[in-house]
Design a protein around this motif. Structure first.
Motif, mmCIF file in Angstrom:
data_model
loop_
_atom_site.group_PDB
_atom_site.id
_atom_site.type_symbol
_atom_site.label_atom_id
_atom_site.label_comp_id
_atom_site.label_asym_id
_atom_site.label_seq_id
_atom_site.Cartn_x
_atom_site.Cartn_y
_atom_site.Cartn_z
ATOM 1 N N VAL A 26 1.052 -0.936 -0.198
ATOM 2 C CA VAL A 26 -0.112 -0.140 -0.020
ATOM 3 C C VAL A 26 0.653 1.540 -0.013
ATOM 4 C CG1 VAL A 26 -1.740 1.497 0.825
ATOM 5 C CG2 VAL A 26 -2.011 -0.891 0.695
ATOM 6 N N ARG A 27 1.587 1.211 0.863
ATOM 7 C CA ARG A 27 2.720 2.239 0.686
ATOM 8 C C ARG A 27 3.154 2.894 -0.363
ATOM 9 N NH1 ARG A 27 7.207 0.665 3.998
ATOM 10 N NH2 ARG A 27 7.635 -0.410 2.084
ATOM 11 N N GLU A 28 3.876 1.905 -1.135
ATOM 12 C CA GLU A 28 3.805 1.755 -2.927
ATOM 13 C C GLU A 28 3.077 2.469 -3.511
ATOM 14 O OE1 GLU A 28 7.679 1.649 -3.518
ATOM 15 O OE2 GLU A 28 7.585 1.294 -1.817
ATOM 16 N N GLN A 29 1.892 2.023 -3.463
ATOM 17 C CA GLN A 29 0.270 2.777 -4.258
ATOM 18 C C GLN A 29 0.312 3.659 -4.448
ATOM 19 O OE1 GLN A 29 -2.521 -0.952 -3.284
ATOM 20 N NE2 GLN A 29 -2.491 -1.280 -5.173
ATOM 21 N N LEU A 30 0.623 4.836 -2.987
ATOM 22 C CA LEU A 30 0.702 5.591 -2.584
ATOM 23 C C LEU A 30 1.456 6.800 -2.672
ATOM 24 C CD1 LEU A 30 -0.744 4.932 1.686
ATOM 25 C CD2 LEU A 30 -2.282 6.044 -0.850
ATOM 26 N N LEU A 31 2.451 6.060 -2.646
ATOM 27 C CA LEU A 31 4.096 6.608 -3.352
ATOM 28 C C LEU A 31 3.852 7.399 -5.042
ATOM 29 C CD1 LEU A 31 7.102 4.797 -1.925
ATOM 30 C CD2 LEU A 31 6.045 7.686 -0.986
ATOM 31 N N ALA A 32 2.753 6.522 -5.606
ATOM 32 C CA ALA A 32 2.699 6.921 -7.287
ATOM 33 C C ALA A 32 1.714 7.181 -7.394
ATOM 34 C CB ALA A 32 2.247 5.002 -7.624
ATOM 35 N N ALA A 33 1.088 7.764 -5.527
ATOM 36 C CA ALA A 33 -0.466 8.495 -6.027
ATOM 37 C C ALA A 33 -0.035 9.729 -5.153
ATOM 38 C CB ALA A 33 -1.688 7.794 -5.554
ATOM 39 N N GLY A 34 0.558 10.694 -5.170
ATOM 40 C CA GLY A 34 1.420 11.279 -4.146
ATOM 41 C C GLY A 34 1.412 11.194 -3.178
ATOM 42 N N ALA A 35 2.069 10.758 -2.165
ATOM 43 C CA ALA A 35 1.905 10.514 -0.462
ATOM 44 C C ALA A 35 3.385 10.870 -0.742
ATOM 45 C CB ALA A 35 1.227 9.301 0.302
ATOM 46 N N ARG A 36 3.878 10.731 0.517
ATOM 47 C CA ARG A 36 5.785 10.951 0.500
ATOM 48 C C ARG A 36 5.064 9.792 2.267
ATOM 49 N NH1 ARG A 36 8.454 13.527 4.005
ATOM 50 N NH2 ARG A 36 6.832 14.711 5.099
ATOM 51 N N ALA A 37 7.012 8.939 2.354
ATOM 52 C CA ALA A 37 6.756 7.759 3.263
ATOM 53 C C ALA A 37 7.545 8.647 4.743
ATOM 54 C CB ALA A 37 7.398 6.846 3.511
ATOM 55 N N VAL A 38 7.176 9.425 5.946
ATOM 56 C CA VAL A 38 7.669 10.039 6.954
ATOM 57 C C VAL A 38 8.082 8.382 7.707
ATOM 58 C CG1 VAL A 38 7.619 11.085 8.384
ATOM 59 C CG2 VAL A 38 5.561 11.779 6.856
ATOM 60 N N GLY A 39 10.060 8.475 7.158
ATOM 61 C CA GLY A 39 10.421 7.423 7.916
ATOM 62 C C GLY A 39 10.119 5.623 7.758
ATOM 63 N N GLY A 40 10.203 4.778 8.081
ATOM 64 C CA GLY A 40 10.347 3.662 7.980
ATOM 65 C C GLY A 40 9.532 2.859 8.423
ATOM 66 N N VAL A 41 9.068 1.786 8.011
ATOM 67 C CA VAL A 41 7.795 1.293 8.820
ATOM 68 C C VAL A 41 7.954 0.880 10.692
ATOM 69 C CG1 VAL A 41 7.042 -2.054 9.369
ATOM 70 C CG2 VAL A 41 6.800 -0.041 7.042
ATOM 71 N N ARG A 42 7.253 1.158 11.225
ATOM 72 C CA ARG A 42 8.056 0.743 12.471
ATOM 73 C C ARG A 42 6.471 -0.345 13.032
ATOM 74 N NH1 ARG A 42 7.367 6.719 14.904
ATOM 75 N NH2 ARG A 42 8.003 5.702 17.393
ATOM 76 N N THR A 43 7.658 -1.452 14.493
ATOM 77 C CA THR A 43 7.536 -2.315 14.464
ATOM 78 C C THR A 43 6.711 -2.270 16.328
ATOM 79 O OG1 THR A 43 7.313 -3.926 13.131
ATOM 80 C CG2 THR A 43 6.422 -4.821 14.975
ATOM 81 N N ASP A 44 5.940 -2.767 16.931
ATOM 82 C CA ASP A 44 6.183 -2.460 18.143
ATOM 83 C C ASP A 44 5.461 -3.398 18.888
ATOM 84 O OD1 ASP A 44 3.679 -1.216 18.007
ATOM 85 O OD2 ASP A 44 4.063 0.463 18.710
ATOM 86 N N GLU A 45 4.411 -3.398 20.296
ATOM 87 C CA GLU A 45 4.177 -5.053 20.564
ATOM 88 C C GLU A 45 2.340 -4.730 20.662
ATOM 89 O OE1 GLU A 45 4.103 -1.544 23.503
ATOM 90 O OE2 GLU A 45 5.313 -2.520 22.790
ATOM 91 N N GLN A 46 1.207 -4.073 19.472
ATOM 92 C CA GLN A 46 0.768 -3.464 18.285
ATOM 93 C C GLN A 46 0.637 -3.681 17.410
ATOM 94 O OE1 GLN A 46 -1.926 -3.101 21.048
ATOM 95 N NE2 GLN A 46 -0.364 -3.168 22.132
ATOM 96 N N GLY A 47 1.330 -4.133 16.886
ATOM 97 C CA GLY A 47 1.392 -4.614 15.010
ATOM 98 C C GLY A 47 2.639 -3.262 14.862
ATOM 99 N N ALA A 48 2.431 -3.040 13.885
ATOM 100 C CA ALA A 48 3.711 -2.057 12.608
ATOM 101 C C ALA A 48 2.339 -1.395 12.182
ATOM 102 C CB ALA A 48 4.462 -3.426 11.562
ATOM 103 N N PHE A 49 3.034 -0.123 11.475
ATOM 104 C CA PHE A 49 2.739 0.766 11.223
ATOM 105 C C PHE A 49 3.789 1.623 10.685
ATOM 106 C CE2 PHE A 49 4.341 2.585 15.317
ATOM 107 C CZ PHE A 49 4.564 3.738 15.008
#
Length: 115
Positions: A77-100
């Motif tokens: 989904v990140r790659e699709q959104l980048l192609a649509a004009g979004a920007r990633a802020v940092g990388g994927v972060r993982t904690d005890e609740q999951g990833a974001f």
């Protein structure tokens, strides 16, 4: 209960641009009520997201409110959104609740992809 959320309104410079971006993210058809107001009604009972033109620029401040968008595959989904004009802020972060992944829309409004 004193009330209920009717819609979420995002102040912006270009409502017609953002409504099309968010309609692609959430589903639904973009609606332009005029040059200063657009909205999308996402499917599945999600609340309406509206975009209101404001004269002042967003500035460099961090959002005080953001949307968490549940996805099955953050990387895809990140790659699709980048192609649509979004920007990633940092990388994927993982904690005890999951990833974001923190993202920003074409005007810099931050949101998270969550798994």
């Amino acid at each position: 209960m004193l009330g209920r959320i009717e819609e979420l309104v995002i102040d912006c410079a270009e409502p017609a641009v953002l409504v099309r971006f968010w309609a692609a993210v959430l589903g639904g058809s973009p609606v332009d009520r005029g040059p200063d107001w657009s909205y999308v009604d996402p499917p599945d009972g999600q609340p309406r997201i509206a975009f209101q033109r404001v004269p002042e620029p967003r500035g460099d401040r961090k959002n005080r409110l953001h949307l968490d968008i549940g996805v099955a595959d953050i990387d895809r989904v990140r790659e699709q959104l980048l192609a649509a004009g979004a920007r990633a802020v940092g990388g994927v972060r993982t904690d005890e609740q999951g990833a974001f992944q923190v993202m920003s829309d074409p005007e810099g409004n931050e949101f998270c992809l969550v798994r």
